[in-house]
Design a protein around this motif. Structure first.
Motif, PDB file in Angstrom:
ATOM      1  N   PRO A  69       0.724  -0.997   0.412  1.00  0.00           N
ATOM      2  CA  PRO A  69       0.377   0.006   0.065  1.00  0.00           C
ATOM      3  C   PRO A  69       0.953   1.406   0.116  1.00  0.00           C
ATOM      4  O   PRO A  69       1.818   1.317   0.506  1.00  0.00           O
ATOM      5  N   CYS A  70       0.398   2.274  -0.578  1.00  0.00           N
ATOM      6  CA  CYS A  70       0.900   3.511  -0.812  1.00  0.00           C
ATOM      7  C   CYS A  70       0.006   4.634  -1.286  1.00  0.00           C
ATOM      8  O   CYS A  70      -1.181   4.798  -0.974  1.00  0.00           O
ATOM      9  N   THR A  71       0.912   6.335  -0.621  1.00  0.00           N
ATOM     10  CA  THR A  71      -0.086   7.058  -0.908  1.00  0.00           C
ATOM     11  C   THR A  71       0.614   7.881  -1.673  1.00  0.00           C
ATOM     12  O   THR A  71       1.434   8.532  -2.122  1.00  0.00           O
ATOM     13  N   LEU A  72      -0.973   8.805  -2.862  1.00  0.00           N
ATOM     14  CA  LEU A  72      -0.321   9.440  -3.691  1.00  0.00           C
ATOM     15  C   LEU A  72      -1.056  10.995  -2.721  1.00  0.00           C
ATOM     16  O   LEU A  72      -1.849  10.905  -2.127  1.00  0.00           O
ATOM     17  N   ASP A  73      -0.032  11.673  -2.625  1.00  0.00           N
ATOM     18  CA  ASP A  73      -0.294  13.270  -1.259  1.00  0.00           C
ATOM     19  C   ASP A  73       0.064  14.236  -2.260  1.00  0.00           C
ATOM     20  O   ASP A  73       1.604  14.781  -1.960  1.00  0.00           O
ATOM     21  N   GLY A  74      -0.516  15.050  -3.065  1.00  0.00           N
ATOM     22  CA  GLY A  74      -0.083  15.897  -4.241  1.00  0.00           C
ATOM     23  C   GLY A  74      -0.823  15.917  -5.205  1.00  0.00           C
ATOM     24  O   GLY A  74      -1.154  15.103  -5.277  1.00  0.00           O
ATOM     25  N   PHE A  75       0.467  16.750  -5.752  1.00  0.00           N
ATOM     26  CA  PHE A  75       0.164  16.872  -7.953  1.00  0.00           C
ATOM     27  C   PHE A  75       0.391  16.305  -8.064  1.00  0.00           C
ATOM     28  O   PHE A  75       2.281  15.677  -8.325  1.00  0.00           O
ATOM     29  N   PRO A  76       0.805  15.322  -9.280  1.00  0.00           N
ATOM     30  CA  PRO A  76       1.277  14.671 -10.281  1.00  0.00           C
ATOM     31  C   PRO A  76       2.677  15.723 -11.090  1.00  0.00           C
ATOM     32  O   PRO A  76       2.245  16.562 -10.960  1.00  0.00           O
ATOM     33  N   GLY A  77       3.255  14.761 -10.857  1.00  0.00           N
ATOM     34  CA  GLY A  77       4.738  15.578 -12.406  1.00  0.00           C
ATOM     35  C   GLY A  77       4.441  15.712 -13.469  1.00  0.00           C
ATOM     36  O   GLY A  77       3.972  14.249 -13.546  1.00  0.00           O
ATOM     37  N   ALA A  78       4.587  16.464 -14.092  1.00  0.00           N
ATOM     38  CA  ALA A  78       4.421  16.230 -15.614  1.00  0.00           C
ATOM     39  C   ALA A  78       5.598  17.561 -16.370  1.00  0.00           C
ATOM     40  O   ALA A  78       5.632  19.136 -15.857  1.00  0.00           O
ATOM     41  N   VAL A  79       6.787  16.918 -17.170  1.00  0.00           N
ATOM     42  CA  VAL A  79       7.594  17.752 -18.036  1.00  0.00           C
ATOM     43  C   VAL A  79       7.048  17.901 -18.815  1.00  0.00           C
ATOM     44  O   VAL A  79       7.850  16.840 -19.772  1.00  0.00           O
ATOM     45  N   LEU A  80       7.346  18.613 -19.520  1.00  0.00           N
ATOM     46  CA  LEU A  80       7.291  18.500 -21.084  1.00  0.00           C
ATOM     47  C   LEU A  80       8.768  19.034 -21.882  1.00  0.00           C
ATOM     48  O   LEU A  80       9.298  19.779 -21.468  1.00  0.00           O
ATOM     49  N   ASN A  81       9.473  18.038 -22.869  1.00  0.00           N
ATOM     50  CA  ASN A  81      10.875  17.723 -22.834  1.00  0.00           C
ATOM     51  C   ASN A  81      11.267  17.845 -24.685  1.00  0.00           C
ATOM     52  O   ASN A  81      10.270  17.201 -24.917  1.00  0.00           O
ATOM     53  N   THR A  82      11.489  18.858 -25.905  1.00  0.00           N
ATOM     54  CA  THR A  82      11.734  19.236 -26.763  1.00  0.00           C
ATOM     55  C   THR A  82      12.906  19.212 -27.133  1.00  0.00           C
ATOM     56  O   THR A  82      13.023  18.654 -28.481  1.00  0.00           O
ATOM     57  N   GLY A  83      13.922  18.025 -26.289  1.00  0.00           N
ATOM     58  CA  GLY A  83      14.756  18.085 -26.669  1.00  0.00           C
ATOM     59  C   GLY A  83      16.248  18.982 -26.134  1.00  0.00           C
ATOM     60  O   GLY A  83      17.187  18.361 -25.656  1.00  0.00           O
ATOM     61  N   ASP A  84      16.335  20.366 -25.802  1.00  0.00           N
ATOM     62  CA  ASP A  84      17.273  21.167 -25.350  1.00  0.00           C
ATOM     63  C   ASP A  84      15.964  21.755 -23.916  1.00  0.00           C
ATOM     64  O   ASP A  84      16.752  21.963 -23.469  1.00  0.00           O
ATOM     65  N   VAL A  85      14.502  22.224 -23.946  1.00  0.00           N
ATOM     66  CA  VAL A  85      14.389  22.125 -22.736  1.00  0.00           C
ATOM     67  C   VAL A  85      13.096  21.591 -22.292  1.00  0.00           C
ATOM     68  O   VAL A  85      12.657  20.919 -23.089  1.00  0.00           O
ATOM     69  N   GLU A  86      13.208  21.848 -20.764  1.00  0.00           N
ATOM     70  CA  GLU A  86      12.405  20.652 -20.248  1.00  0.00           C
ATOM     71  C   GLU A  86      11.335  22.290 -19.777  1.00  0.00           C
ATOM     72  O   GLU A  86      11.673  23.533 -18.512  1.00  0.00           O
ATOM     73  N   HIS A  87      10.026  22.015 -19.721  1.00  0.00           N
ATOM     74  CA  HIS A  87       9.011  22.875 -19.221  1.00  0.00           C
ATOM     75  C   HIS A  87       8.459  22.223 -18.111  1.00  0.00           C
ATOM     76  O   HIS A  87       7.508  21.094 -18.577  1.00  0.00           O
ATOM     77  N   ARG A  88       8.171  22.655 -16.775  1.00  0.00           N
ATOM     78  CA  ARG A  88       6.941  21.402 -15.871  1.00  0.00           C
ATOM     79  C   ARG A  88       6.055  22.508 -16.166  1.00  0.00           C
ATOM     80  O   ARG A  88       5.547  23.610 -16.390  1.00  0.00           O
ATOM     81  N   VAL A  89       5.135  21.494 -15.948  1.00  0.00           N
ATOM     82  CA  VAL A  89       3.141  21.799 -16.790  1.00  0.00           C
ATOM     83  C   VAL A  89       2.832  21.933 -14.732  1.00  0.00           C
ATOM     84  O   VAL A  89       2.768  20.900 -14.046  1.00  0.00           O
ATOM     85  N   PRO A  90       2.458  23.252 -14.738  1.00  0.00           N
ATOM     86  CA  PRO A  90       0.898  23.341 -13.489  1.00  0.00           C
ATOM     87  C   PRO A  90       0.045  22.949 -13.609  1.00  0.00           C
ATOM     88  O   PRO A  90      -0.215  21.627 -14.221  1.00  0.00           O
TER      89      PRO A  90
END
Length: 171
Positions: A69-90
């Motif tokens: 058993p485990c807990t998800l506490d908060g929002f998931p993380g998602a980061v879009l990557n162009t190959g050169d730059v990463e952008h965090r998805v809010p």
């Protein structure tokens, strides 16, 4: 004169000891009961792809617990990557994170919503991959992004995209 250097040495030692890890968990893991990639499977489902620039699309992400058993506490993380730059998805504006406990076999999901950008437009983000992470853990899982370019939010280079809160799947 000797007391001063000894005091400084004792103070430095105390500071170093308080900065040490207690050995209670893996480095980078903030919560030992947090769901971790490896103990849970992460999959991207069939997306509702935005067909043209300016249209909205949604990419569902499912998590199934295959371990203790485990807990998800908060929002998931998602980061879009162009190959050169990463952008965090809010997180989606106004969304409230909820604490979900997943027993072995339980599932949860979240959605990455986005606005499609114009192909070749310098203000659009031509993502190649999306990296997904779970709250309380630094491990990521990378997936190809095949849903077209993402429009920029406003005049900046922040992607016009957001992640929803986790939702329990099933009973």
């Amino acid at each position: 004169m000797r007391a001063f250097p000894l005091t400084v040495t004792a103070l430095a030692t105390a500071l170093l000891l308080t900065a040490c890890d207690d050995g209670g968990g893996k480095s980078g893991d903030k919560n030992s009961s947090a769901c971790k990639i490896g103990g849970v499977s992460v999959q991207i489902g069939t997306a509702s792809v935005a067909p043209a620039a300016g249209d909205s699309g949604e990419v569902p992400v499912s998590i199934t617990n295959h371990s203790a058993p485990c807990t998800l506490d908060g929002f998931p993380g998602a980061v879009l990557n162009t190959g050169d730059v990463e952008h965090r998805v809010p997180a989606l504006e106004g969304a409230k994170a909820q604490r979900l406990k997943l027993a072995k076999g339980d599932s949860a999901s979240f959605t990455i919503s986005y606005v499609r950008g114009e192909a070749g437009d310098k203000s659009s983000l031509a993502a190649k991959t999306v990296k997904v992470s779970l709250p309380g853990s630094t491990t990521v899982r990378s997936f190809p992004w095949s849903y077209g370019p993402i429009a920029a939010k406003g005049t900046g280079d922040e992607p016009n995209a957001a992640v929803s809160a986790f939702q329990q799947v099933g009973d």
